[in-house]
Scaffold this motif. Structure first.
Motif, PDB file in Angstrom:
ATOM      1  N   MET A 163       0.713  -1.241   0.035  1.00  0.00           N
ATOM      2  CA  MET A 163      -0.198   0.107   0.170  1.00  0.00           C
ATOM      3  C   MET A 163       0.956   1.246  -0.338  1.00  0.00           C
ATOM      4  N   SER A 164       0.726   1.827  -0.992  1.00  0.00           N
ATOM      5  CA  SER A 164       1.498   3.465  -0.912  1.00  0.00           C
ATOM      6  C   SER A 164       1.170   4.250   0.234  1.00  0.00           C
ATOM      7  N   ARG A 165       2.015   5.302   0.548  1.00  0.00           N
ATOM      8  CA  ARG A 165       2.010   6.367   1.416  1.00  0.00           C
ATOM      9  C   ARG A 165       2.399   7.577   1.105  1.00  0.00           C
ATOM     10  N   CYS A 166       2.197   8.221   1.786  1.00  0.00           N
ATOM     11  CA  CYS A 166       3.122   9.821   1.487  1.00  0.00           C
ATOM     12  C   CYS A 166       3.308  10.142   3.231  1.00  0.00           C
ATOM     13  N   VAL A 167       4.257  10.394   3.336  1.00  0.00           N
ATOM     14  CA  VAL A 167       5.346  10.918   4.291  1.00  0.00           C
ATOM     15  C   VAL A 167       6.258  11.704   4.242  1.00  0.00           C
ATOM     16  N   LEU A 168       5.424  12.784   5.045  1.00  0.00           N
ATOM     17  CA  LEU A 168       6.417  14.447   4.839  1.00  0.00           C
ATOM     18  C   LEU A 168       7.241  14.653   6.919  1.00  0.00           C
ATOM     19  N   ILE A 169       8.538  14.802   6.440  1.00  0.00           N
ATOM     20  CA  ILE A 169       9.690  14.744   7.195  1.00  0.00           C
ATOM     21  C   ILE A 169       9.481  16.435   7.126  1.00  0.00           C
ATOM     22  N   THR A 170       9.636  17.207   8.132  1.00  0.00           N
ATOM     23  CA  THR A 170      10.668  18.394   8.368  1.00  0.00           C
ATOM     24  C   THR A 170      11.869  18.345   9.016  1.00  0.00           C
ATOM     25  N   GLY A 171      13.059  19.096   8.667  1.00  0.00           N
ATOM     26  CA  GLY A 171      13.986  18.341   9.488  1.00  0.00           C
ATOM     27  C   GLY A 171      14.729  17.669   8.930  1.00  0.00           C
ATOM     28  N   PRO A 222      -7.015  20.266   7.431  1.00  0.00           N
ATOM     29  CA  PRO A 222      -8.530  19.787   6.482  1.00  0.00           C
ATOM     30  C   PRO A 222      -8.844  18.374   6.121  1.00  0.00           C
ATOM     31  N   ALA A 223      -7.495  18.310   5.207  1.00  0.00           N
ATOM     32  CA  ALA A 223      -7.891  17.285   4.038  1.00  0.00           C
ATOM     33  C   ALA A 223      -7.468  16.098   4.736  1.00  0.00           C
ATOM     34  N   MET A 224      -7.129  15.504   5.692  1.00  0.00           N
ATOM     35  CA  MET A 224      -7.095  14.348   6.978  1.00  0.00           C
ATOM     36  C   MET A 224      -8.843  14.875   7.730  1.00  0.00           C
ATOM     37  N   ARG A 225      -9.132  15.261   7.909  1.00  0.00           N
ATOM     38  CA  ARG A 225     -10.110  15.532   8.826  1.00  0.00           C
ATOM     39  C   ARG A 225     -11.391  14.741   7.841  1.00  0.00           C
ATOM     40  N   ARG A 226     -11.495  14.994   6.350  1.00  0.00           N
ATOM     41  CA  ARG A 226     -12.074  14.818   5.258  1.00  0.00           C
ATOM     42  C   ARG A 226     -12.478  13.724   4.929  1.00  0.00           C
ATOM     43  N   ARG A 227     -11.429  13.347   5.080  1.00  0.00           N
ATOM     44  CA  ARG A 227     -10.723  11.528   4.213  1.00  0.00           C
ATOM     45  C   ARG A 227     -11.429  10.640   5.571  1.00  0.00           C
ATOM     46  N   GLY A 228     -11.301  11.254   7.141  1.00  0.00           N
ATOM     47  CA  GLY A 228     -11.573  10.995   8.257  1.00  0.00           C
ATOM     48  C   GLY A 228      -9.932   9.339   8.799  1.00  0.00           C
ATOM     49  N   ARG A 229      -8.741  10.028   8.008  1.00  0.00           N
ATOM     50  CA  ARG A 229      -8.153   8.954   8.350  1.00  0.00           C
ATOM     51  C   ARG A 229      -6.418  10.503   8.172  1.00  0.00           C
ATOM     52  N   GLY A 230      -5.307   9.837   8.648  1.00  0.00           N
ATOM     53  CA  GLY A 230      -4.031  10.329   8.696  1.00  0.00           C
ATOM     54  C   GLY A 230      -3.754  10.864   9.785  1.00  0.00           C
ATOM     55  N   ASP A 274       0.450  24.622  -0.195  1.00  0.00           N
ATOM     56  CA  ASP A 274       0.817  24.123  -1.352  1.00  0.00           C
ATOM     57  C   ASP A 274       0.663  22.767  -1.549  1.00  0.00           C
ATOM     58  N   MET A 275       1.998  21.976  -0.511  1.00  0.00           N
ATOM     59  CA  MET A 275       1.558  20.836  -0.894  1.00  0.00           C
ATOM     60  C   MET A 275      -0.156  20.058  -0.255  1.00  0.00           C
ATOM     61  N   ALA A 276      -0.765  20.390   0.272  1.00  0.00           N
ATOM     62  CA  ALA A 276      -1.581  20.238   0.543  1.00  0.00           C
ATOM     63  C   ALA A 276      -2.418  19.851  -0.143  1.00  0.00           C
ATOM     64  N   ALA A 277      -2.279  20.396  -1.380  1.00  0.00           N
ATOM     65  CA  ALA A 277      -3.292  21.366  -2.323  1.00  0.00           C
ATOM     66  C   ALA A 277      -2.590  19.276  -3.681  1.00  0.00           C
ATOM     67  N   CYS A 278      -1.305  19.115  -4.064  1.00  0.00           N
ATOM     68  CA  CYS A 278      -1.044  18.501  -4.220  1.00  0.00           C
ATOM     69  C   CYS A 278      -0.746  16.902  -4.208  1.00  0.00           C
ATOM     70  N   GLU A 303      -1.806  13.849  -1.319  1.00  0.00           N
ATOM     71  CA  GLU A 303      -2.412  13.132   0.070  1.00  0.00           C
ATOM     72  C   GLU A 303      -1.833  12.947   1.464  1.00  0.00           C
ATOM     73  N   LEU A 304      -1.688  13.760   2.513  1.00  0.00           N
ATOM     74  CA  LEU A 304      -0.791  12.833   3.345  1.00  0.00           C
ATOM     75  C   LEU A 304      -1.476  11.609   4.025  1.00  0.00           C
TER      76      LEU A 304
END
Length: 253
Positions: free
Chosen positions: A1-9, A124-132, A72-76, A78-79
Motif C-alpha cells: 500500500m502506497s504512503r505519503c510521508v512528510l518529514i520536516t527537519g 482539513p484534508a485529513m479530516r475530510r478523509r477521516g484518516r491521517g 501548496d503541498m496539501a493541494a498536491c 494526500e498526506l
C-alpha cells in the motif's frame, strides 16, 4: 500500500534517521531541510532504498512562507503522515548572561508557530478523509523547564500541550495525533546544549522507537525510560523542590 510521508527537519539527526526508517518502495517521502547539500544526500539515500523522494529546501522560520508551502503541498499530495520535526535550541550561555530576544523570537517561530502552521494546512484534508496521522516532536524538556534552556523548554511544552489537545479533539474523527518526547539523541544540536546528557541514544535507535510508537498510535512516545521517569517526576513534585533538583543535577548557568 502506497504512503505519503512528510518529514520536516530531515537534514537533522532524528529527521534523517526517520527518513531512512520510512524509505521503502511504495512510499513517497516529502523531505524538508534548510541545508540543500545535506538534504540531497538524505534524499539520494532514501531513493536508493526504493522511495520516491521530493526534497524541499525552505526556511520554516519564515512562518508565512512555511504556511504557503504547506498549503501548496496539501493541494498536491494526500498526506498519510506528517512529522513536524524541524526545530532549534538556544541557551543562556556559558556565563549565564541569558538568551537574546532575537534568538528567542526565531526559536518560537520555528518550534511553535511553524508547527501550528503546518498542522493547520494539512489538517482539513485529513479530516475530510477521516484518516491521517500527525507526529509532533516535543522533548522531555517539555515536562519541566531546564534553567539552561528556558525558551527551548517552553517551546517544547507548548508543542506537547498542543498535540495532546489535538489528539483529544481529532481522535473521534479518525485523525491520529502523537506527541514524541525524546531525551538526549546524538546530534550537533544536542552536543551544543549545556549540562549533562544522560542515557544518550543514537538517532537510529530513536527513529526506530518513534516509528514503532506511531504504528501503535501511542499518545506519547517518550524515551529513554529512566530519563522519562525522572522528568515526569520533576513535573509532579513541588516546583521549588524540582528547581533545586535540576540545579543539583548540573543544569545551571
Amino acid at each position: 500500500m502506497s504512503r505519503c510521508v512528510l518529514i520536516t527537519g530531515a537534514t537533522g539527526a532524528i529527521g534523517g534517521a526517520l527518513a531512512n526508517e520510512y524509505a521503502r518502495p511504495g512510499t513517497q517521502l516529502i523531505l524538508h531541510g534548510r541545508n540543500a547539500g545535506q538534504l540531497e544526500r538524505v534524499a539520494a539515500n532514501c531513493r536508493a532504498r526504493g522511495a520516491d523522494v521530493i526534497p524541499c529546501c525552505i526556511d520554516l522560520g519564515d512562518v508565512a512562507q512555511a504556511r504557503q508551502w504547506a498549503l501548496d503541498m496539501a493541494a498536491c499530495h494526500e498526506l498519510d503522515l506528517l512529522v513536524a520535526n524541524a526545530g532549534m535550541n538556544i541557551d543562556i550561555g556559558p556565563d549565564g548572561a541569558g538568551e537574546r530576544w532575537e534568538d528567542s523570537e526565531a526559536l518560537f517561530a520555528l518550534n511553535v508557530r511553524a508547527v501550528i502552521a503546518l498542522v493547520d494546512a494539512f489538517l482539513p484534508a485529513m479530516r475530510r478523509r477521516g484518516r491521517g496521522q500527525v507526529a509532533l516532536i516535543s522533548s522531555l524538556a517539555g515536562y519541566f523547564g531546564l534553567p539552561v534552556t528556558p525558551s527551548y523548554s517552553a517551546s517544547k511544552a507548548a508543542v506537547k500541550a498542543y498535540g495532546e489537545a489535538l489528539r483529544g479533539w481529532l481522535g473521534p474523527e479518525g485523525v491520529r495525533v502523537n506527541v514524541v518526547m525524546p531525551g538526549y539523541v546524538e546530534s550537533p544540536m544536542c552536543n551544543a546544549m549545556p549540562g549533562p546528557k544522560p542515557f544518550l541514544w543514537t538517532p537510529e535507535r530513536a527513529a526506530r522507537t518513534i516509528r514503532r510508537g506511531l504504528e501503535n498510535d501511542r499518545a506519547r512516545i517518550t524515551f529513554p525510560f529512566p530519563l522519562n521517569l525522572g522528568t515526569w517526576f520533576l513535573a509532579a513534585l513541588p516546583a521549588g523542590l524540582s528547581v533545586r533538583l535540576v540545579r543539583l543535577f548540573g543544569y545551571h548557568g
